[in-house]
Structures are given as C-alpha cells and as structure tokens.
Enzyme design. Structure first.
Site, PDB file in Angstrom:
ATOM      1  N   ASP A  81      -2.222  -1.345  -5.685  1.00  0.00           N
ATOM      2  CA  ASP A  81      -2.767  -0.316  -4.792  1.00  0.00           C
ATOM      3  C   ASP A  81      -3.475   0.730  -5.662  1.00  0.00           C
ATOM      4  O   ASP A  81      -2.870   1.277  -6.584  1.00  0.00           O
ATOM      5  CB  ASP A  81      -1.635   0.333  -4.005  1.00  0.00           C
ATOM      6  CG  ASP A  81      -2.106   1.451  -3.090  1.00  0.00           C
ATOM      7  OD1 ASP A  81      -3.331   1.589  -2.881  1.00  0.00           O
ATOM      8  OD2 ASP A  81      -1.247   2.186  -2.578  1.00  0.00           O
ATOM      9  N   ASP A 121      -0.128   8.159  -7.654  1.00  0.00           N
ATOM     10  CA  ASP A 121       1.224   8.285  -7.108  1.00  0.00           C
ATOM     11  C   ASP A 121       2.325   8.110  -8.148  1.00  0.00           C
ATOM     12  O   ASP A 121       3.312   8.846  -8.132  1.00  0.00           O
ATOM     13  CB  ASP A 121       1.445   7.259  -5.987  1.00  0.00           C
ATOM     14  CG  ASP A 121       0.603   7.528  -4.764  1.00  0.00           C
ATOM     15  OD1 ASP A 121       0.058   8.642  -4.651  1.00  0.00           O
ATOM     16  OD2 ASP A 121       0.472   6.609  -3.923  1.00  0.00           O
ATOM     17  N   LEU A 132       0.827  -1.201   0.000  1.00  0.00           N
ATOM     18  CA  LEU A 132       0.000   0.000   0.000  1.00  0.00           C
ATOM     19  C   LEU A 132       0.864   1.255   0.000  1.00  0.00           C
ATOM     20  O   LEU A 132       2.024   1.221   0.393  1.00  0.00           O
ATOM     21  CB  LEU A 132      -0.926   0.000   1.226  1.00  0.00           C
ATOM     22  CG  LEU A 132      -1.935  -1.149   1.287  1.00  0.00           C
ATOM     23  CD1 LEU A 132      -2.729  -1.085   2.575  1.00  0.00           C
ATOM     24  CD2 LEU A 132      -2.855  -1.134   0.083  1.00  0.00           C
ATOM     25  N   CYS A 133       0.267   2.345  -0.419  1.00  0.00           N
ATOM     26  CA  CYS A 133       0.901   3.660  -0.492  1.00  0.00           C
ATOM     27  C   CYS A 133       1.566   3.981   0.835  1.00  0.00           C
ATOM     28  O   CYS A 133       0.957   3.751   1.885  1.00  0.00           O
ATOM     29  CB  CYS A 133      -0.173   4.689  -0.825  1.00  0.00           C
ATOM     30  SG  CYS A 133       0.404   6.380  -0.871  1.00  0.00           S
ATOM     31  N   PRO A 134       2.784   4.457   0.809  1.00  0.00           N
ATOM     32  CA  PRO A 134       3.619   4.878  -0.316  1.00  0.00           C
ATOM     33  C   PRO A 134       4.634   3.834  -0.751  1.00  0.00           C
ATOM     34  O   PRO A 134       5.541   4.130  -1.517  1.00  0.00           O
ATOM     35  CB  PRO A 134       4.346   6.100   0.251  1.00  0.00           C
ATOM     36  CG  PRO A 134       4.625   5.694   1.673  1.00  0.00           C
ATOM     37  CD  PRO A 134       3.373   4.905   2.090  1.00  0.00           C
TER      38      PRO A 134
END
Length: 70
Positions: A39, A45, A12-14
């Site tokens: 994600d 992103d 998941l981010c980041p």
C-alpha cells in the site's frame, strides 16, 4: 535476522499498520519485525506508527518495512 514477518501485501490503509500492531504486541522489547506491505500509504503510516508507539523505524527496502520494538 527478523524475529517476526507480517504479511500485509494487498491490504490497504489502515490494515497493514493494524496488523503489525497486533502481531508485535507479544514480542519482547528490542525484537525486530518486517512488515510486507505494498500500500503506497505505508511509506507514511509505518514511520508515523513507530514514532507514536515508541518503536524504531529501521527503514524500508522495496515492500519490506523493518521495525525494532521499543
């Protein structure tokens, strides 16, 4: 042909972008990389990271984001 494939599936981010940033560091300018990321935030992103870092975002197909190192 891709010079590097970075598997960030399930992260998941980041983390997907951070993994990509670390792995492409040693690639020569003009090399291509494919980031595998599922994600949903990666769709925002990855292009943002490319714009900020001077890389070219080549597009996305499914979960495969293609980048050319700037």
């Amino acid at each position: 042909m891709t010079d590097l494939e970075v598997d960030a599936l399930g992260l998941l981010c980041p983390l997907p972008v951070l993994r990509l940033k670390k792995r492409i560091r040693d690639l020569p300018r003009g090399a291509t990389a494919t980031l595998l990321a599922d994600d949903p935030a990666a769709h925002v992103d990855v292009p943002h990271f490319c714009a900020e870092a001077g890389h070219e975002f080549l597009g996305v197909e499914g979960h495969a984001f293609r980048i050319r190192k700037g």
